[in-house]
Enzyme design. Structure first.
Site, PDB file in Angstrom:
ATOM      1  N   LYS A 126       0.831  -1.210   0.000  1.00 26.76           N
ATOM      2  CA  LYS A 126       0.000   0.000   0.000  1.00 26.76           C
ATOM      3  C   LYS A 126       0.859   1.251   0.000  1.00 26.76           C
ATOM      4  CE  LYS A 126      -4.351  -1.706   1.600  1.00 26.76           C
ATOM      5  NZ  LYS A 126      -5.512  -1.624   2.446  1.00 26.76           N
ATOM      6  N   LYS A 208      -6.033 -10.115  -6.868  1.00 23.08           N
ATOM      7  CA  LYS A 208      -7.230 -10.538  -6.132  1.00 23.08           C
ATOM      8  C   LYS A 208      -8.383  -9.561  -6.364  1.00 23.08           C
ATOM      9  CE  LYS A 208      -7.165  -8.597  -1.566  1.00 23.08           C
ATOM     10  NZ  LYS A 208      -7.537  -8.755  -0.196  1.00 23.08           N
ATOM     11  N   LYS A 211     -11.807  -3.952  -3.881  1.00 26.12           N
ATOM     12  CA  LYS A 211     -12.474  -2.683  -4.144  1.00 26.12           C
ATOM     13  C   LYS A 211     -11.501  -1.657  -4.716  1.00 26.12           C
ATOM     14  CE  LYS A 211     -11.786  -2.588   0.647  1.00 26.12           C
ATOM     15  NZ  LYS A 211     -12.347  -3.278   1.765  1.00 26.12           N
TER      16      LYS A 211
HETATM   17  P1  AMP Z   1     -10.987  -6.304   3.069  1.00 20.82           P
HETATM   18  O1  AMP Z   1     -12.058  -6.013   2.090  1.00 20.82           O
HETATM   19  O2  AMP Z   1      -9.620  -6.265   2.443  1.00 20.82           O
HETATM   20  O3  AMP Z   1     -11.110  -5.547   4.334  1.00 20.82           O
HETATM   21  O4  AMP Z   1     -11.174  -7.834   3.506  1.00 20.82           O
HETATM   22  C1  AMP Z   1     -12.171  -8.293   4.392  1.00 20.82           C
HETATM   23  C2  AMP Z   1     -12.101  -9.788   4.484  1.00 20.82           C
HETATM   24  O5  AMP Z   1     -12.406 -10.369   3.217  1.00 20.82           O
HETATM   25  C3  AMP Z   1     -10.733 -10.324   4.878  1.00 20.82           C
HETATM   26  O6  AMP Z   1     -10.856 -11.489   5.648  1.00 20.82           O
HETATM   27  C4  AMP Z   1     -10.102 -10.608   3.545  1.00 20.82           C
HETATM   28  O7  AMP Z   1      -9.060 -11.504   3.604  1.00 20.82           O
HETATM   29  C5  AMP Z   1     -11.300 -11.143   2.766  1.00 20.82           C
HETATM   30  N1  AMP Z   1     -11.105 -10.870   1.339  1.00 20.82           N
HETATM   31  C6  AMP Z   1     -10.939  -9.663   0.744  1.00 20.82           C
HETATM   32  N2  AMP Z   1     -10.792  -9.799  -0.585  1.00 20.82           N
HETATM   33  C7  AMP Z   1     -10.845 -11.124  -0.834  1.00 20.82           C
HETATM   34  C8  AMP Z   1     -10.748 -11.916  -2.011  1.00 20.82           C
HETATM   35  N3  AMP Z   1     -10.575 -11.363  -3.212  1.00 20.82           N
HETATM   36  N4  AMP Z   1     -10.862 -13.254  -1.889  1.00 20.82           N
HETATM   37  C9  AMP Z   1     -11.073 -13.833  -0.683  1.00 20.82           C
HETATM   38  N5  AMP Z   1     -11.163 -13.162   0.467  1.00 20.82           N
HETATM   39  C10 AMP Z   1     -11.051 -11.823   0.402  1.00 20.82           C
END
Ligand code: AMP
Ligand code: TRP
Length: 343
Positions: A126, A208, A211
């Site tokens: 980041k 991955k 957002k």
């Molecule tokens: P975040 O949106 O990065 O805050 O992620 C929230 C949760 O969703 C965390 O446990 C992440 O590891 C999971 N997560 C986010 N993006 C993915 C993805 N593309 N595939 C699987 N898990 C995800």
């Protein structure tokens, strides 16, 4: 002793293992969040003493437009509930409502070394790609996350695999504190599921689903219009092999679609691959779109019922009261061990 045993048996959570996780809704929740995290919480709430919270302090490690942030936070809670989390079975709260998080976060920042925080992959990524200044909050983010976990004596922390390194830091900090000041924290275990731990972008399957995707095409939001969802899946990037195989290295796009379908339908990847021998990618995409749209449609209709009801406020209030009680006790214990309180 009689009544004590009775209390123990009927208290419901006493002999369950405790599980905790957070979600950081700096944008809208997407299919990756759902498959990688949220949907599993719904399964876990029956078997574990589950705590889930909205990590709104983690959100502001980067500037967030306040109005948009407030909407995302509210939507996230409504979606948690719409996806099946039940405030009677688990504890749902907002991180900033429970003051002990920021307090223990600071105390654990004082147990964290500059070197180990600098090695965190998420910080490195980041801070390299950011065009604005990097805040100190982004750097100390993992210590706050450790506090989130350690305050509740969580045995398990279900996360997507991008968060594993942060849970490992929480383990290191727990052990370091326990060794230095005597046993205080439970050392938590990350829980990474095999299928769906990393859902990839539909427009660039080497990244991955996120957002922060440059284009919106690769990311399916849980509140996307169903026509848009279908369109994104039908135009997912694939390859020229023209046979359906699960091969993440050479066919990452197709493998990602298989993984999405398998985790939503429960059908093993091998069996889907078998069914698609001799068939084209178009047909596979159509079935994936059907499965995803069906799931999202159910979530959206529940979301519409919940988002303007008082269930959100009630859930957060009840959650914050319970989480505050538990975390305050742990914070006091930590302060006592460190010698920073007087009485
Ligand atoms: P975040 O949106 O990065 O805050 O992620 C929230 C949760 O969703 C965390 O446990 C992440 O590891 C999971 N997560 C986010 N993006 C993915 C993805 N593309 N595939 C699987 N898990 C995800
Ligand atoms: N850092 C996590 C993420 O970006 C969110 C989070 C904050 C979290 N605190 C947590 C996850 C504690 C699990 C446990 O996804």
């Amino acid at each position: 002793m009689g009544p004590k045993i009775g209390v123990f048996l009927f208290s419901g959570g006493t002999n369950m293992k405790r599980m905790l996780s957070g979600i950081k809704p700096t944008g809208q929740l997407h299919l990756g969040n759902y498959i990688g995290a949220l949907r599993n919480f719904v399964k876990y709430q029956d078997d574990y003493d589950l705590y889930v919270f909205i990590a709104n302090l983690h959100c502001v490690t980067f500037y967030q437009e306040p109005k948009a942030l407030r909407k995302n936070l509210k939507d996230a809670i409504a979606l948690y509930l719409a996806c099946g989390l039940d405030p009677e079975k688990c504890t749902i709260f907002l991180q900033s409502d429970v003051f002990a998080h920021a307090q223990l976060g600071f105390l654990l920042t004082c147990q964290s070394y500059m070197g180990e925080l600098s090695r965190m992959t998420q910080f490195k990524e980041k801070s390299q790609k950011a065009d604005e200044s990097i805040t100190a909050g982004l750097f100390t983010y993992p210590s706050l996350m450790a506090a989130d976990i350690l305050l509740y004596d969580a045995d398990y922390v279900p996360v997507g695999d991008d968060q594993k390194q942060h849970v490992e830091l929480a383990r290191d900090l727990a052990q370091r504190f326990n060794n230095r000041y005597s046993k205080t924290f439970v050392v938590p275990e990350p829980l990474i599921q095999k299928v769906g731990a990393r859902i990839m972008s539909l427009s660039d399957p080497s990244k991955k689903m996120s957002k922060s995707d440059e284009s919106d095409k690769g990311c399916i939001y849980l509140l996307d219009d169903l026509k848009v969802v279908r369109k994104k899946i039908m135009s997912a990037v694939t390859d020229n092999y023209a046979t359906v195989n699960f091969d993440k290295e050479n066919q990452p796009g197709i493998s990602n679609l298989l993984e999405i379908m398998s985790s939503l339908s429960g059908e093993p990847v091998d069996s889907i691959v078998c069914r698609y021998q001799g068939k084209g990618y178009g047909e596979l995409k159509k079935e994936v779109a059907d499965v995803v749209c069906k799931e999202i449609e159910t979530i959206q209709s529940r979301y519409n019922e919940i988002v303007n009801s008082d269930l959100i406020e009630k859930t957060l209030q009840q959650g914050a009261e319970k989480a505050s009680r538990i975390s305050y006790k742990k914070l006091k214990k930590v302060q006592r061990k460190m010698g920073i309180d007087i009485f």
